[in-house]
Design a protein around this motif. Sequence first.
Motif, PDB file in Angstrom:
ATOM      1  N   THR A  45     129.589 -42.915  13.624  1.00 46.56           N
ATOM      2  CA  THR A  45     129.662 -42.601  12.197  1.00 46.56           C
ATOM      3  C   THR A  45     128.940 -43.657  11.378  1.00 46.56           C
ATOM      4  O   THR A  45     128.190 -43.342  10.443  1.00 46.56           O
ATOM      5  N   HIS A  48     125.144 -43.269  11.855  1.00 43.10           N
ATOM      6  CA  HIS A  48     124.661 -42.084  11.140  1.00 43.10           C
ATOM      7  C   HIS A  48     124.580 -42.346   9.641  1.00 43.10           C
ATOM      8  O   HIS A  48     123.588 -41.982   8.987  1.00 43.10           O
ATOM      9  N   ARG A  49     125.603 -42.992   9.084  1.00 42.59           N
ATOM     10  CA  ARG A  49     125.614 -43.250   7.643  1.00 42.59           C
ATOM     11  C   ARG A  49     124.628 -44.332   7.229  1.00 42.59           C
ATOM     12  O   ARG A  49     124.229 -44.402   6.057  1.00 42.59           O
ATOM     13  N   MET A  50     124.211 -45.164   8.192  1.00 45.04           N
ATOM     14  CA  MET A  50     123.190 -46.168   7.900  1.00 45.04           C
ATOM     15  C   MET A  50     121.787 -45.599   8.110  1.00 45.04           C
ATOM     16  O   MET A  50     120.794 -46.324   7.959  1.00 45.04           O
ATOM     17  N   GLY A  51     121.720 -44.327   8.471  1.00 50.53           N
ATOM     18  CA  GLY A  51     120.432 -43.657   8.559  1.00 50.53           C
ATOM     19  C   GLY A  51     119.711 -43.766   9.869  1.00 50.53           C
ATOM     20  O   GLY A  51     118.490 -43.566   9.934  1.00 50.53           O
ATOM     21  N   GLY A  52     120.438 -44.056  10.953  1.00 47.45           N
ATOM     22  CA  GLY A  52     119.782 -44.197  12.244  1.00 47.45           C
ATOM     23  C   GLY A  52     120.579 -43.593  13.372  1.00 47.45           C
ATOM     24  O   GLY A  52     121.663 -43.050  13.171  1.00 47.45           O
ATOM     25  N   ASP A  53     120.028 -43.702  14.584  1.00 49.13           N
ATOM     26  CA  ASP A  53     120.697 -43.212  15.783  1.00 49.13           C
ATOM     27  C   ASP A  53     121.303 -44.337  16.596  1.00 49.13           C
ATOM     28  O   ASP A  53     121.882 -44.098  17.659  1.00 49.13           O
ATOM     29  N   HIS A  63     124.111 -56.283   5.450  1.00 47.74           N
ATOM     30  CA  HIS A  63     124.411 -55.203   4.514  1.00 47.74           C
ATOM     31  C   HIS A  63     125.292 -55.718   3.371  1.00 47.74           C
ATOM     32  O   HIS A  63     126.165 -56.564   3.575  1.00 47.74           O
ATOM     33  N   LEU A  71     130.636 -47.352   2.747  1.00 53.35           N
ATOM     34  CA  LEU A  71     130.106 -46.609   3.888  1.00 53.35           C
ATOM     35  C   LEU A  71     131.226 -46.239   4.859  1.00 53.35           C
ATOM     36  O   LEU A  71     131.277 -45.122   5.379  1.00 53.35           O
TER      37      LEU A  71
END
Length: 205
Positions: A45, A48-53, A63, A71
């Motif tokens: 999760t 995904h929320r940080m924009g990656g796999d 961050h 987040l």
Amino acid sequence: MNVTVRLAQQPEADALLGRSPLAALIGMLLDQQVPMEWAFSGPYTIAHRMGGDDLDAHAIAAHDPDAFVQLLSEKPAVHRYPGSMAKRVQQLCAYLVHEYDGDAEGVWRGVTSGKELLRRLQALPGYGKQKAQIFVALLGKQYGVTPDGWREAAGAYGEDGSRRSVADITGPDSLAEVRAYKQEAKQAAKAKPSGTAGTSGARGA
């Protein structure tokens, strides 16, 4: 690292746990006061929320703290206590950046003894002795990290065939068995006479 695990009971989340040492460490960190599969789905999760796999310790440590809390708090929340756990995840990643240049696998790469592995894990922010022992068992039983004396370092969690912790979860059936064991342990602790139950505070779900 590329192994097959079923800790989160979700294919995408388990795939990340199987290939990312950092995901495994974060999942173990989150594994308190929430169901085990909820905790171990958390790393996916977050990624995904940080924009990656995948996950990167440098990126998480750097961050913005308030944004990272948001987040983890976004529904569905990563943890029952997203604020405090966001801080702990960032502390863990900051430590990994400082001590291992962000390479989470460096915590156990090249370790030659279970005692040393346990020592390194206990040095991680958020990892007490019990959590470190469970992770030693998880590494030995499912990730192929088996330095001399790893079972002894893991204590009862390292016993072959046990159903005590996430280290023993390989699917829905073993998850149910581990959960039943934990519930029995809680009931046994509650049944002890006042003043003898101890103050462990461990609340695995």
